[in-house]
Design an enzyme around this catalytic site. Sequence first.
Site, PDB file in Angstrom:
ATOM      1  N   HIS A 168       0.818  -1.214   0.000  1.00 48.18           N
ATOM      2  CA  HIS A 168       0.000   0.000   0.000  1.00 48.18           C
ATOM      3  C   HIS A 168       0.857   1.271   0.000  1.00 48.18           C
ATOM      4  CE1 HIS A 168       1.137   0.795   4.162  1.00 48.18           C
ATOM      5  NE2 HIS A 168       1.020  -0.526   4.349  1.00 48.18           N
ATOM      6  N   GLU A 210      -2.669  -7.090   7.478  1.00 48.71           N
ATOM      7  CA  GLU A 210      -1.302  -6.988   7.980  1.00 48.71           C
ATOM      8  C   GLU A 210      -1.089  -7.820   9.247  1.00 48.71           C
ATOM      9  OE1 GLU A 210       1.625  -6.883   7.520  1.00 48.71           O
ATOM     10  OE2 GLU A 210       2.498  -4.880   7.627  1.00 48.71           O
TER      11      GLU A 210
END
Length: 199
Positions: A12, A85
């Site tokens: 990201h 994550e």
Amino acid sequence: MTPARTFYGLRHGATDWNREGRFQGRTDNPLNEDGLRQAHEAVDMLRGAGISRIVASPLARAARTAEIIAAAISVPLAIDDGIIEFDFGSFEGLPVRDLMIKHGVNSATGLVSILPADGESWDAMTERSLACVSAWRHPGDNLLFVCHDAVMQGMANALCGSYFKNSHGTPFRYVREQAQWRIEQVAIAGRYSPSPPAT
């Protein structure tokens, strides 16, 4: 579980915690102005890659990055918790560099060795991430997974035997050839050069 075919991964765009060098994990921080710019720049690198579907982590920084890319290249986007994550437990929010110095480590392998017991298991994170990628088996799809550094590093180490230098908004191809894997940076001629794996 090992994916059956080549796929793409993208970390990201950056957040303020990334800029400050903090363990971010499950803290749901938004992209900052750098991160938004990186997401838009990733479009240029991916436009000719033939991506047909994007799968993103549910965390805002990954989902927003994926939304920008999916809209620009006109492909469907799905959200999958399997590539969320890593949970850093009590390291969450702390400066990465300070903890590495404190524990006397200076590599990705060293960092993994000092992770706290109150977070997620590194092996469990790797297994769930590979299972997620493996489960997306739409025939003919060329898949891009927009996720996080730990997720991409865990998969890289499991598939290729090493970690690599992973920058925000830079797409990589996890290439499977005859049951062997390698990672290569997606390059634009004259602008980007492939990055070799880091040890």
